[in-house]
Design an enzyme around this catalytic site. Structure first.
Site, PDB file in Angstrom:
ATOM      1  N   GLY A  31      13.736 -24.090  13.750  1.00  0.00           N
ATOM      2  CA  GLY A  31      13.521 -24.019  15.186  1.00  0.00           C
ATOM      3  C   GLY A  31      14.751 -24.451  15.999  1.00  0.00           C
ATOM      4  CG  HIS A  37      18.054 -19.883  14.861  1.00  0.00           C
ATOM      5  ND1 HIS A  37      18.399 -20.854  15.703  1.00  0.00           N
ATOM      6  CD2 HIS A  37      17.977 -20.214  13.581  1.00  0.00           C
ATOM      7  CE1 HIS A  37      18.669 -21.824  14.918  1.00  0.00           C
ATOM      8  NE2 HIS A  37      18.307 -21.543  13.770  1.00  0.00           N
TER       9      HIS A  37
END
Ligand code: PAF
Length: 283
Positions: A31, A37
């Site tokens: 996260g 990402h």
């Protein structure tokens, strides 16, 4: 994009996609997502039909004095970024869902040798934690392919080895590091840096880039290059943890004859530990 929290829901959603003939791609994360990402998701979406992302801050890979408690958790913003990047399913399990029998007696997946030096030396047990959680996620999702960032070069090497050694039919794809305009590799831990530290941080990449240029130019005196590199890091206010040249496939110490080389570095700025690497491919 659906978000599910249980293994049961995850398996049901993946089974539906698979029954429609879809190829499954997985991008495991912790996260606090950034463009690095997003690049993993984009790559997975190019190579698979159904993209599963996971967000799980895995306690098993954090040492007792590390930042497990303070690791940034930004689920709503992460969901938005995943959606934009083309993710279909997000798995956000709790610690209890991932480790229902606790972590003390958990079966551990350990990749010897590769896990031991470099980051493994200053973070004992870290790669066992990574290998274990990644193996669990692989078993839960059973993806056709999985994408990991090359910024964590040792992690990627460990994961390639575990898939090979445990005969997991999963293609592992390495995604190039995404950098800020000043060269600093994107990392969730960059958020810990003060403005002064942030200004110093790009020196890590500059130092490994300089060493890379010397090696590409034919210099094979690695010891001298690394000593100078460590001095340069210290002069800029970074405290080197390690700076090494390794053979890229097995991460053994490099010899002058090796042609596939990687320069790997970790350095502290205050209490924040940054890592980076430069893979000098044969071409
Ligand atoms: O690279 C990470 O974010 C983590 O180590 C991973 C692969 C998601 C396992 O927890």
């Amino acid at each position: 994009m659906n978000t599910v929290k249980t293994v049961r829901e995850l398996r049901a959603a993946v089974a539906r996609a698979r029954s429609e003939g879809k190829r499954i791609g997985l991008a495991p994360t912790m996260g606090n997502l950034h463009s690095g990402h997003a690049a993993l998701i984009t790559k997975a979406a190019q190579r698979a039909d159904f993209v599963v992302a996971t967000i799980f801050v895995n306690p098993l890979q954090f040492g007792p004095n590390e930042d497990l408690a303070t690791y940034p958790r930004t689920l709503a913003a992460d969901q938005e970024k995943l959606l934009q990047a083309g993710c279909h399913l997000l798995f956000t399990p709790s610690v209890e869902e991932m480790y229902p029998h606790g972590m003390n007696d958990q079966t551990i997946v350990s990749v010897p040798v590769l896990s031991e030096g470099l980051c493994g030396a200053s973070r004992p047990g870290h790669f066992d934690g990574v290998a274990t959680v990644v193996s669990k996620l692989f078993n839960m999702v059973q993806p056709d392919l999985a994408v990991f960032g090359e910024k964590d070069f040792q992690q990627l090497t460990v994961i390639r080895a575990l898939v090979r050694d445990l005969n997991m039919p999963i293609q592992i794809i390495g995604e190039p590091t995404v950098r800020d305009s000043d060269g600093l590799a994107l990392s969730s831990r960059n958020g810990y840096l003060t403005p002064e530290q942030r200004a110093i941080a790009p020196n890590l990449y500059q130092v490994i880039t300089r060493i890379g240029a010397a090696i590409r130019g034919g210099d094979r005196d690695f010891a001298q290059l690394l000593e100078t590199g460590k001095r340069d890091l210290a002069a800029k206010g970074l405290r080197p943890d390690y700076l090494e040249v390794r053979e890229a496939a097995q991460l053994r110490p490099a010899t002058a004859e090796d042609t596939d080389l990687v320069i790997l570095a970790a350095a502290f700025l205050g209490t924040t530990r940054l890592i980076d690497n430069l893979h000098l491919t044969k071409d």
